[in-house]
Design an enzyme around this catalytic site. Structure first.
Site, mmCIF file in Angstrom:
data_model
loop_
_atom_site.group_PDB
_atom_site.id
_atom_site.type_symbol
_atom_site.label_atom_id
_atom_site.label_comp_id
_atom_site.label_asym_id
_atom_site.label_seq_id
_atom_site.Cartn_x
_atom_site.Cartn_y
_atom_site.Cartn_z
ATOM 1 N N TYR A 57 9.510 -5.638 32.240
ATOM 2 C CA TYR A 57 10.119 -6.071 30.985
ATOM 3 C C TYR A 57 10.315 -4.862 30.077
ATOM 4 O O TYR A 57 9.354 -4.311 29.533
ATOM 5 C CB TYR A 57 9.246 -7.100 30.271
ATOM 6 C CG TYR A 57 8.941 -8.357 31.069
ATOM 7 C CD1 TYR A 57 9.670 -8.697 32.205
ATOM 8 C CD2 TYR A 57 7.919 -9.210 30.672
ATOM 9 C CE1 TYR A 57 9.378 -9.842 32.917
ATOM 10 C CE2 TYR A 57 7.629 -10.368 31.382
ATOM 11 C CZ TYR A 57 8.356 -10.679 32.505
ATOM 12 O OH TYR A 57 8.066 -11.815 33.213
ATOM 13 N N TYR A 203 6.914 -20.543 33.062
ATOM 14 C CA TYR A 203 7.880 -19.733 32.316
ATOM 15 C C TYR A 203 9.233 -20.431 32.226
ATOM 16 O O TYR A 203 9.517 -21.358 32.968
ATOM 17 C CB TYR A 203 7.983 -18.320 32.875
ATOM 18 C CG TYR A 203 8.762 -18.088 34.152
ATOM 19 C CD1 TYR A 203 10.141 -17.886 34.122
ATOM 20 C CD2 TYR A 203 8.122 -17.965 35.380
ATOM 21 C CE1 TYR A 203 10.861 -17.610 35.283
ATOM 22 C CE2 TYR A 203 8.820 -17.686 36.544
ATOM 23 C CZ TYR A 203 10.189 -17.514 36.491
ATOM 24 O OH TYR A 203 10.904 -17.235 37.642
ATOM 25 N N GLY A 281 8.898 -18.094 24.977
ATOM 26 C CA GLY A 281 9.578 -16.819 24.795
ATOM 27 C C GLY A 281 10.099 -16.668 23.378
ATOM 28 O O GLY A 281 10.591 -17.627 22.787
#
Length: 331
Positions: A57, A203, A281
């Site tokens: 990331y 996720y 997120g």
């Protein structure tokens, strides 16, 4: 906030963790490190204890920002750091690499960037078809025995791959994608994890923002954003179908519970048997505001059926997020 204790480890995880993939640029358009840092600090202040990151990331930026935020807040003993290993940037692209030499290097880089001497949950980011799963599991078992990590996890693994992994090393967590629009794991991964006591860290609970309640037919995405054409859900005619579904779900959330679409979508996840944690997120601090509205209520059977009816009406075909799968490296 609701909490979950990870079996055999004593780690206390908030049932909503902060996922950091979107805050550092790659696949999501330009990044703003200052806003990302502020988002991390805001999550800490809100009582989030689980932070999920990865070297891939932002090419290490996510881990660096997280390490800095935790150090500045002085809360290392109060949070759970979950990071990953097994992806490598090669010529501007991410490829899978679970070779022992790369895993060892990946670990040391993560420890340095995160400013810690132990990683709480260490996960294999994607299975590497060029490396035997048993050898990867043996390396992770060694790290656990040496005290460099506190728990072992895998991400994007099938039940068959998890079963092979578990023949060599304990497996504490699995991290699959799961949301109202992407439900493939209900057929295999979720039942397997339930049956074997493996916690799930979910996720994409808002399906790349589709379930955030802010997108319209006029929404555009910056260059480099995967929603600009790479993700098939954001390509017509499917995009319009998903927007119709979100409109109906938003009305139901508002009329039945006085909640937002995002709150309904994540509460739906948290109420699914076998779901331990949803990874929220965020790129900016205000993206975290809705978290406080997740607690103190749940969805009953009638609400679950109404949601199911809406989904069947507008998006009866569930499209898997297979576009996110990185390629294997050159042999």
């Amino acid at each position: 906030m609701e909490f979950f204790t990870l079996a055999e480890t004593g780690l206390k995880l908030s049932r909503v963790g902060l996922g950091t993939w979107s805050m550092t640029g790659d696949w999501w358009g330009p990044a703003d490190p200052q806003k990302a840092y502020a988002t991390l600090r805001q999550a800490i202040d809100l009582g989030v204890t689980l932070f999920d990151t990865a070297p891939a990331y932002g090419r290490g930026l996510s881990e660096e920002l997280l390490g800095q935020a935790i150090r500045d807040a002085g809360c290392r003993d109060q949070v759970v750091i979950a990071t990953k290993a097994g992806l490598q940037w090669v010529n501007g692209k991410v490829v899978r690499n679970c070779s022992r030499s790369w895993l060892a290097q990946d670990l040391e880089n993560s420890l340095r960037r995160l400013q810690t001497d132990v990683i709480d949950i260490y996960q294999v980011h994607w299975p590497d078809p060029l490396e035997p799963l048993e050898e990867t599991a043996a390396f992770f078992r060694q790290l656990l025995q040496e005290g460099k990590i506190r728990a072992i996890g895998v991400s994007n693994f099938s039940p068959q791959q998890m079963e092979r992994f578990r023949q060599v090393a304990p497996l504490h967590t699995a991290q699959p994608p799961y949301n109202l629009f992407e439900r493939q794991i209900e057929a295999d991964v979720l039942p397997y994890c339930r049956a074997n006591g493996i916690a799930t860290l979910i996720y994409s609970p808002l399906c790349r923002g589709l379930l955030g309640g802010r997108m319209t037919p006029q929404t555009t995405f910056p260059p480099g954003d995967l929603r600009g054409g790479i993700d098939p859900k954001f390509v017509e005619p499917r995009y319009s179908q998903y927007l119709k579904a979100t409109e109906a779900l938003s009305r139901f959330a508002r009329d039945r519970y006085g909640k937002t679409l995002a709150q309904l979508a994540v509460r739906w996840l948290l109420d699914q048997p076998g779901v331990s944690v949803a990874l929220w997120g965020a790129r900016k601090p205000h993206h975290l505001e809705a978290i406080s509205g997740l607690w103190g209520w749940s969805l009953d059977a009638e609400a679950m059926q109404t949601i199911e009816d809406i989904l069947q009406r507008y998006v009866p075909e569930s499209i898997p997020p297979s576009f996110m799968s990185p390629p294997a490296r050159a042999a």
